[in-house]
Design an enzyme around this catalytic site. Structure first.
Site, mmCIF file in Angstrom:
data_model
loop_
_atom_site.group_PDB
_atom_site.id
_atom_site.type_symbol
_atom_site.label_atom_id
_atom_site.label_comp_id
_atom_site.label_asym_id
_atom_site.label_seq_id
_atom_site.Cartn_x
_atom_site.Cartn_y
_atom_site.Cartn_z
ATOM 1 N N CYS A 1 -3.603 10.744 1.582
ATOM 2 C CA CYS A 1 -2.965 9.426 1.512
ATOM 3 C C CYS A 1 -1.532 9.707 0.820
ATOM 4 O O CYS A 1 -0.636 9.267 1.395
ATOM 5 C CB CYS A 1 -3.640 8.811 0.485
ATOM 6 S SG CYS A 1 -5.374 8.553 0.824
ATOM 7 N N LYS B 1 0.674 -1.272 0.163
ATOM 8 C CA LYS B 1 0.180 0.205 -0.070
ATOM 9 C C LYS B 1 0.934 1.309 0.065
ATOM 10 O O LYS B 1 0.575 2.098 -0.876
ATOM 11 C CB LYS B 1 -0.857 0.171 1.023
ATOM 12 C CG LYS B 1 -1.696 1.481 1.551
ATOM 13 C CD LYS B 1 -2.761 1.563 0.344
ATOM 14 C CE LYS B 1 -3.035 3.121 0.647
ATOM 15 N NZ LYS B 1 -4.216 3.133 0.918
HETATM 16 N N1 SAJ Z 1 -2.403 14.608 -8.650
HETATM 17 C C1 SAJ Z 1 -1.644 15.641 -9.457
HETATM 18 N N2 SAJ Z 1 -0.982 15.105 -10.684
HETATM 19 C C2 SAJ Z 1 -1.386 13.876 -11.151
HETATM 20 C C3 SAJ Z 1 -2.202 13.036 -10.282
HETATM 21 C C4 SAJ Z 1 -2.704 13.573 -9.003
HETATM 22 O O1 SAJ Z 1 -1.190 16.519 -9.064
HETATM 23 O O2 SAJ Z 1 -1.132 13.413 -12.372
HETATM 24 C C5 SAJ Z 1 -2.603 15.458 -7.334
HETATM 25 C C6 SAJ Z 1 -4.092 15.596 -7.070
HETATM 26 O O3 SAJ Z 1 -4.569 16.821 -7.698
HETATM 27 C C7 SAJ Z 1 -4.271 15.349 -5.730
HETATM 28 C C8 SAJ Z 1 -3.135 14.497 -5.253
HETATM 29 O O4 SAJ Z 1 -2.204 14.275 -6.615
HETATM 30 O O5 SAJ Z 1 -3.836 16.661 -4.965
HETATM 31 C C9 SAJ Z 1 -3.687 13.122 -5.204
HETATM 32 O O6 SAJ Z 1 -4.650 12.572 -5.906
HETATM 33 P P1 SAJ Z 1 -4.829 11.019 -6.438
HETATM 34 O O7 SAJ Z 1 -6.023 11.296 -7.542
HETATM 35 O O8 SAJ Z 1 -3.512 10.977 -7.268
HETATM 36 O O9 SAJ Z 1 -5.025 10.151 -5.325
HETATM 37 P P2 SAJ Z 1 -6.104 10.173 -3.885
HETATM 38 O O10 SAJ Z 1 -5.148 10.824 -2.975
HETATM 39 O O11 SAJ Z 1 -7.357 10.539 -4.167
HETATM 40 O O12 SAJ Z 1 -6.290 8.412 -3.726
HETATM 41 C C10 SAJ Z 1 -4.994 7.669 -3.408
HETATM 42 C C11 SAJ Z 1 -4.923 6.718 -4.865
HETATM 43 N N3 SAJ Z 1 -3.866 5.784 -4.671
HETATM 44 C C12 SAJ Z 1 -3.123 5.617 -6.105
HETATM 45 O O13 SAJ Z 1 -3.629 6.107 -7.031
HETATM 46 C C13 SAJ Z 1 -1.843 4.942 -5.982
HETATM 47 C C14 SAJ Z 1 -6.009 5.619 -4.184
HETATM 48 O O14 SAJ Z 1 -6.150 4.454 -5.056
HETATM 49 C C15 SAJ Z 1 -6.002 5.217 -2.720
HETATM 50 O O15 SAJ Z 1 -6.697 4.278 -2.226
HETATM 51 C C16 SAJ Z 1 -5.856 6.311 -1.895
HETATM 52 O O16 SAJ Z 1 -4.787 7.314 -2.392
HETATM 53 C C17 SAJ Z 1 -5.645 6.188 -0.474
HETATM 54 O O17 SAJ Z 1 -6.656 5.967 0.252
HETATM 55 O O18 SAJ Z 1 -4.649 5.835 -0.185
#
Ligand code: SAJ
Length: 418
Positions: free
Chosen positions: A272, A218
């Site tokens: 996360c 994870k």
């Molecule tokens: N972000 C960027 N650029 C990107 C992708 C995301 O700047 O290309 C930013 C987003 O705007 C946000 C942050 O990253 O601020 C996190 O967003 P996210 O969509 O990447 O992830 P979370 O936090 O909503 O959910 C993540 C997920 N993990 C992965 O994709 C590896 C989810 O599957 C997990 O279950 C969750 O964390 C968790 O609970 O740990």
């Protein structure tokens, strides 16, 4: 194994949907939470968090008598613990971030008195490596009359496993069912029991491993994403300096069959991705150099954006800054741990100008912003009045709007929508 009654401890963003989905499969679910208000809300068939369609499922399972919430744990065949695991940031110890396992300890002590021989205890909270063993040790200390896997192996009275949640906020109900699940038992028997439990609703594969590997899996997933976003964020700052459009650059590079660069943004938010890598850094500070550096790059990005906005505002006698988006990512209303929110708050507190915030997913500004003088505006109002426009979140409303409205503005587009 046939599960008739299970208990979910911690009814937040993960625990409540998980409890609701189990209940929707006909299992009696007792949800436990220390927050009396949350318990009362759920027992009315309502929800206290925002997640698409969750309200419908909770309403239905509560009315069918399959889900009920309480503050006091009751006996059950399986216990799923989904409590927060934040970190403690101690400035005096450099930028070390120590995991705070106190919520797991409290949950373990709360369920210990009602544990019965044959029970399964699953830790779902994202945890540093070793946390499941630690939880089992807390349970064993509270219940010396029962045996646990760390002492009795396969013969233990109580089975213990770590099965981390991996669902994406905004898509939780779908991903809970469709994602593969990592099942990390303290023994193979613990894993087998946990697989039997999750198979009641998981359509993805339930892949068995041990607890420590499941914990690390994870953390690895979220660190992988953090490192990749840091790469994109670093590129955006390099391109800024070299006068290259980073969005065009990434599109071009991504045409290579083995390159897939993520999107830069104003920083990494949520509870996360900006947290979990620290658990690896904290346990292996000398080895986790890249993971550590990625955290620093992503944490620096909001400061970089603030600097850009401040110097753009300096061009105007009376700067009016339209900030598009406050949520931590697109098309959700979750403002917790949001870099957009931090940036807007900082600008307002520094008196950089008049700040108009546009956030289509909320009705009211958080008190911290309202009291700092930020005004909530519609997109039209903000674009009419602003001389500087900052895109902080790529909400669909912003992506689909007429881009010619931005032409006369000084633009800072952290998400590349324009
Ligand atoms: N972000 C960027 N650029 C990107 C992708 C995301 O700047 O290309 C930013 C987003 O705007 C946000 C942050 O990253 O601020 C996190 O967003 P996210 O969509 O990447 O992830 P979370 O936090 O909503 O959910 C993540 C997920 N993990 C992965 O994709 C590896 C989810 O599957 C997990 O279950 C969750 O964390 C968790 O609970 O740990």
């Amino acid at each position: 194994m046939d599960f008739k009654r299970i208990s979910v401890v911690g009814l937040g963003y993960i625990g409540l949907p998980t409890a609701a989905v189990f209940a929707s499969r006909g299992i009696e679910v007792v949800g436990v939470d220390v927050n009396q208000q949350a318990v009362d809300t759920i027992n009315r068939g309502e929800i206290h968090i925002v997640e698409p369609d969750l309200d419908i499922v909770v309403k239905s399972v509560v009315s069918m008598g399959k889900l009920r919430a309480t503050t006091k744990p009751e006996a059950a065949q399986a216990f799923l613990i989904a409590v927060p695991t934040p970190f403690i940031f101690n400035k005096e110890q450099g930028d070390d971030h120590e995991p705070d396992l106190s919520y797991i300890e409290k949950a373990a002590n709360a369920i210990a008195p009602v544990l019965e021989k044959g029970n399964l205890v699953i830790l779902e909270s994202t945890s540093p490596v070793g946390a499941t063993e630690q939880m089992a040790a807390w349970l064993a200390a509270a219940r010396p009359d029962l045996t646990f896997p760390q002492q009795a192996g396969e013969q233990a009275d109580i089975q213990v496993a770590h099965c981390p949640e991996r669902v994406l906020p905004g898509h939780v109900l779908r991903e809970l069912v469709s994602n593969d699940r990592v099942i990390g038992g303290m023994t193979p028997n613990c894993s087998a029991k946990a697989v039997a439990l999750y198979k009641t609703f998981v359509m993805g594969e339930c892949v068995m491993t041990n607890a420590r590997t499941a914990e690390m899996a994870k953390l690895t997933e979220n660190s992988f994403r953090d490192v990749n976003i840091a790469f994109a964020n670093e590129l955006s700052m390099i391109c800024d300096k070299l006068k290259i459009n980073v969005w065009e650059l990434i599109k071009l590079a991504n045409r290579h069959p083995r390159v897939n660069i993520l999107n830069p943004g104003p920083g990494v938010g949520g509870h996360c991705i900006a947290v979990d890598p620290w658990f690896i850094v904290n346990s292996c500070p000398n080895e986790a150099k890249l993971i550590h550096q990625a955290r620093l790059v992503n944490d620096f990005k909001p400061h970089y954006v603030i600097e850009k906005i401040t110097s753009a505002a300096d061009q105007f006698k009376k700067p009016v800054i339209a900030c598009l988006g406050l949520a931590f990512k697109a098309d959700i209303d979750d403002l917790r741990e949001s870099p957009a929110l931090d940036i807007v708050k900082h600008l307002a507190e520094q008196g950089v100008g008049r700040i108009l915030a546009v956030e289509p997913n909320i009705q009211q500004l958080p008190t911290a912003l309202a009291s700092a003088g930020v005004e909530l505006a519609t997109l039209e109002q903000a674009l009419e009045q602003a001389n500087v426009v900052v895109v902080l979140v790529d909400h669909k409303q912003f992506k689909s709007c007429d881009k010619s409205l931005f032409l006369s503005k000084v633009m800072i587009d952290t998400r590349g929508i324009v």
